[in-house]
Design an enzyme around this catalytic site. Structure first.
Site, PDB file in Angstrom:
ATOM      1  N   ARG A 158      47.738  58.542  36.677  1.00  0.00           N
ATOM      2  CA  ARG A 158      46.159  58.327  36.787  1.00  0.00           C
ATOM      3  C   ARG A 158      45.470  59.335  36.866  1.00  0.00           C
ATOM      4  NH1 ARG A 158      49.252  54.685  36.046  1.00  0.00           N
ATOM      5  NH2 ARG A 158      49.200  52.810  37.080  1.00  0.00           N
ATOM      6  N   SER A 207      41.611  48.684  40.983  1.00  0.00           N
ATOM      7  CA  SER A 207      42.265  49.336  41.931  1.00  0.00           C
ATOM      8  C   SER A 207      41.767  50.375  42.720  1.00  0.00           C
ATOM      9  CB  SER A 207      43.880  50.000  41.505  1.00  0.00           C
ATOM     10  OG  SER A 207      44.567  48.802  41.061  1.00  0.00           O
ATOM     11  N   GLU A 278      41.441  56.009  43.324  1.00  0.00           N
ATOM     12  CA  GLU A 278      41.829  55.967  41.750  1.00  0.00           C
ATOM     13  C   GLU A 278      40.491  55.696  41.095  1.00  0.00           C
ATOM     14  OE1 GLU A 278      44.080  52.820  38.817  1.00  0.00           O
ATOM     15  OE2 GLU A 278      45.073  53.540  40.440  1.00  0.00           O
TER      16      GLU A 278
END
Length: 291
Positions: A158, A207, A278
């Site tokens: 990520r 998320s 994130e």
């Protein structure tokens, strides 16, 4: 190319919060993109790009710089070997890949964003990510354009090594021949999993936190902390999945930040884990220190 002032960025985020951009443009070609970057550089303005706004939290004060939303040929898709502009929607890319009998992009059905956003954060789901399928990406800044490999992009979990001022104008993917029926079946399976677990019918930015190095995922950890349904202002932690924040009723970005701060505090207190967000922040947003 038109450059607008004071455009509300809440229109371009999936959670629907955020203030205005000082300047906003929709370049449709590489030449227009380079023109916009030069325009911003000459005025000393910071630069940011929005795709579909699915992994973005914009400050309520807005962003004191130039925001770009890629359009035209910078959002086009060639499905024969999946070459796409940075502004191309993942859903369109998946459709073109399936039509061409190219597999490997199925996981992206769970990522409601764009190709450029996928490169920017090495987006992933269900055991795969951009690093696994990307051949190279065209990155543009005020000094020109360069094709960069996944290694040169610094792709990891990520994360990429890109920063604001660098724009992903396009990407080429490495996909494998696969029957269209198999691709369709896999996508249906993944979409069913996503619908069963995530609040897909609510306004969220996706998320919130990266999964930590722990036996529990971020969502399971926050659920164990008793945070499902916890609310600050108009934002709440999803009752369905604790790693999502919903715009329940006129939320502001500061409400979401308040929830994130509380979630991090409880995760540290109960599990000794410092959760890392994130979602990308744009504008003057900051989480308070944990220690």
């Amino acid at each position: 190319m038109k450059i607008e002032e004071g455009v509300a960025l809440s229109r371009f985020t999936t959670i629907g919060t955020g203030g205005p951009a000082k300047a906003f443009a929709r370049p449709e070609s590489l030449a227009e993109l380079e023109e916009a970057l030069t325009w911003a550089r000459d005025r000393g303005l910071a630069i940011a790009t929005v795709g579909l706004g699915s992994n973005l939290l914009v400050a309520d004060e807005g962003f004191d710089g130039l925001v770009l939303k890629l359009a035209g040929e910078l959002a086009a898709v060639d499905g024969e070997r999946l070459v796409a502009g940075g502004g191309a929607a993942n859903a369109v890319c998946l459709h073109r890949a399936r039509a061409a009998g190219l597999g490997g992009f199925e996981f992206a059905c769970a990522i409601p964003g764009t190709v450029g956003g996928g490169v920017w954060m090495n987006a992933g789901a269900y055991g795969s990510d951009w690093a696994a399928i990307l051949d190279r990406a065209l990155v543009v800044n005020g000094e020109g354009a360069r094709w960069l490999s996944p290694d040169e992009l610094g792709l990891s979990y990520r994360h990429s090594g890109l920063h604001h001022g660098q724009v992903v104008a396009g990407a080429e993917f490495r996909l494998e021949p696969r029957p269209a029926d198999e691709i369709k079946a896999k996508v249906s399976e993944l979409q069913a999993l996503r619908k069963a677990a995530q609040p897909t019918n609510k306004r969220t930015f996706g998320s919130v936190f990266k999964n930590p190095e722990h036996e529990l995922s971020a969502g399971r950890m926050l659920e164990a902390c008793g945070l499902k349904g916890h609310r600050v202002g108009g934002a709440q932690i999803s009752p369905r999945h604790a790693n999502f924040i919903e715009n329940a009723d006129g939320a502001r970005s500061e409400d979401a930040v308040g929830l994130m701060a509380e979630a991090r505090r409880r995760a540290l207190e109960q599990f000794g884990i410092e959760l890392e967000h994130e979602v990308e922040f744009l504008g003057p947003l900051e989480l308070p220190p944990l220690r």
